[in-house]
Design an enzyme around this catalytic site. Structure first.
Site, PDB file in Angstrom:
ATOM      1  N   HIS A   1       0.788  -1.234   0.000  1.00 52.86           N
ATOM      2  CA  HIS A   1       0.000   0.000   0.000  1.00 52.86           C
ATOM      3  C   HIS A   1       0.820   1.284   0.000  1.00 52.86           C
ATOM      4  CE1 HIS A   1      -0.216   0.394   4.705  1.00 52.86           C
ATOM      5  NE2 HIS A   1       0.932  -0.115   4.323  1.00 52.86           N
ATOM      6  N   HIS A   2       2.139   1.190   0.009  1.00 52.19           N
ATOM      7  CA  HIS A   2       2.964   2.397  -0.094  1.00 52.19           C
ATOM      8  C   HIS A   2       3.360   2.697  -1.535  1.00 52.19           C
ATOM      9  CE1 HIS A   2       3.124   2.681   4.179  1.00 52.19           C
ATOM     10  NE2 HIS A   2       3.823   1.573   4.341  1.00 52.19           N
ATOM     11  N   CYS A   3       3.031   1.817  -2.460  1.00 52.91           N
ATOM     12  CA  CYS A   3       3.414   2.012  -3.856  1.00 52.91           C
ATOM     13  C   CYS A   3       2.255   2.630  -4.632  1.00 52.91           C
ATOM     14  CB  CYS A   3       3.803   0.671  -4.489  1.00 52.91           C
ATOM     15  SG  CYS A   3       4.479   0.840  -6.161  1.00 52.91           S
TER      16      CYS A   3
ATOM     17  N   GLN B   1       0.045   4.375   7.267  1.00 51.23           N
ATOM     18  CA  GLN B   1      -0.846   5.032   6.312  1.00 51.23           C
ATOM     19  C   GLN B   1      -0.641   4.443   4.923  1.00 51.23           C
ATOM     20  OE1 GLN B   1       0.178   9.117   5.625  1.00 51.23           O
ATOM     21  NE2 GLN B   1      -1.289   9.336   3.948  1.00 51.23           N
TER      22      GLN B   1
ATOM     23  N   ASN C   1      -0.427   5.330   1.789  1.00 47.91           N
ATOM     24  CA  ASN C   1      -0.306   6.501   0.920  1.00 47.91           C
ATOM     25  C   ASN C   1      -0.250   6.176  -0.566  1.00 47.91           C
ATOM     26  OD1 ASN C   1       2.294   5.381   1.529  1.00 47.91           O
ATOM     27  ND2 ASN C   1       3.260   7.231   0.714  1.00 47.91           N
TER      28      ASN C   1
END
Length: 414
Positions: free
Chosen positions: A161-163, A203, A205
């Site tokens: 989920h950070h990509c 988070q 992001n």
């Protein structure tokens, strides 16, 4: 009506949407998920073999077998380009660090947070590091379609989920969540609204940046505000934001998840829920810095699945972050609990007879596994009298001769 059905079939055309038998659980896993390369994976706190351990725990429990679970395909470059820019994909392939040399892996080292990877030729990194990520990405894309078909699906992996489409980071090289949602919109009938419930400690992001202006996607994110990535711009995309303090405990956390998810579903009725179920909220996690117990994680997952199940909303789950050796067991226990609570199930899979060809060995078969593991497995397959304990004592130097097989070097293991 015939034209509508034909259009539906056309929209569902996708190589990653493999055929799944009714006797298979909508549980997706491949041995290719696991990362192992010269021990470099140990330089990051992430357990790069976590996914295989979860799968083995479920097998040992008797819930699943190899023939009753689903194997995904590796996401191709064309698949990745549905979301990622060509520049980003190229940046993962070649990066200059010295003028005239275009074979190193600086960008991948930054994304995986393992600096020595920068000094390894990129063709090796592609195979040993990025290939497992592409398999997991293929699994997440497939999980979306399977959830729509079967009411639920679980990818034992994914959750990067950070990509975002243009940038990786935080051990996330491909935007699998964004890709899965985009494929659903483009390929599957009756998907026009998606809710992402991100309960990883960090988070999310990446998908937030990707869906910043897309009203079809509602994002609920519950995360520790005091840790990575501190992406203020991406927070603008969160429709239901819950920021936690360090060392938040079960009672507070579970109450917040329950109330806010109820509110979210009252505000927005999705066609599918994409659930990012990170276990880095566990007490003692070196990166999550929260204080949720194993029992709390299991109850959290039960809350999310109960709310989806009670409303008849399909749900897909990915396992995301989790940086302790105990997390694999907790994930498996949570899945078993969901089955025991009748929140997931597959009667046909449970009733499927055990095939005669069922292989008893659980030794790894990933092309990314270390040579010693492959060497031991080869020995096991050639001698019924050799035990695993004996193999740990074998001389594994390059020139040692194996009876009837040649040297380790000759076998191509090094």
């Amino acid at each position: 009506m015939n034209e509508d059905r034909n259009e539906g079939k056309k929209k569902e055309s996708c190589a990653l949407y493999v055929d799944v038998k009714s006797s298979q659980w909508p549980i997706i896993y491949s041995p290719e998920y696991n990362i192992g390369f010269l021990g470099l994976e140990k330089l990051h706190p992430f357990d790069a073999g976590k996914w295989g351990k979860v799968y083995q725990f479920l097998k040992d429990h008797g819930m699943i077998r190899d023939d009753t679970t689903v194997r995904p395909r590796e996401a191709s470059e064309d698949d990745l380009l549905v979301v990622h820019t060509k520049q980003y994909i190229n940046d993962l392939k070649l990066t200059n660090i010295v003028e005239g040399i275009e074979e190193w892996s600086v960008n991948v080292a930054s994304i995986t947070e393992v600096p020595p990877v920068a000094l390894i030729p990129n063709f090796i990194v592609q195979r040993k590091v990025l290939r497992p990520f592409r398999y997991q990405t293929g699994g997440t894309i497939l999980a979306g379609k399977l959830a729509m078909d079967r009411g639920w699906a679980l990818n034992i992996g994914g959750g990067f989920h950070h990509c975002s489409s243009t940038r990786g980071g935080g051990f996330c090289a491909y935007a699998d969540l964004t890709l899965s949602v985009k494929f659903l919109f483009d390929k599957v009938e009756d998907v026009s609204k998606v809710m992402i419930v991100d309960l990883d400690a960090h988070q999310g992001n990446g998908h937030e940046r990707d869906f910043m202006t897309d009203d079809r996607v509602y994002i609920m994110d519950v995360y520790n505000r005091g840790i990575y990535p501190h992406d203020g711009f991406a927070k603008r995309a969160i429709k239901k934001k819950v920021e936690l303090q360090h060392f938040t405990e079960d009672v507070t956390y579970l109450g917040l998840v329950d109330r806010n998810m109820e509110q979210a579903l009252n505000e927005f009725t999705p066609d599918i829920i994409v659930y990012n179920a990170g276990t880095d909220i566990l007490e003692g996690d070196p990166l999550g810095n929260l204080s949720i117990t194993a029992e709390g994680i299991i109850e959290r997952d039960q809350i999310v699945f109960t709310k989806a199940h009670s409303r008849g909303i399909p749900i897909m789950m990915v396992t995301s972050g989790g940086y302790q050796k105990t997390t694999a067991r907790i994930i498996a226990n949570s899945i078993i609990n969901l089955r025991q609570k009748n929140l997931i199930g597959c009667d046909a899979a449970e009733q499927e007879p055990v095939p005669r060809t069922e292989i008893r060995s659980s030794l790894p078969r990933s092309q990314s596994e270390g040579f010693l593991a492959r060497f031991k497995r080869t020995c096991l397959s050639t001698s019924t009298s050799t035990t695993t304990q004996d193999l740990t004592k074998l001389d594994t130097s390059p020139d040692v001769q194996i009876q009837g097989m040649g040297s380790i070097k000759d076998l191509g293991y090094i």
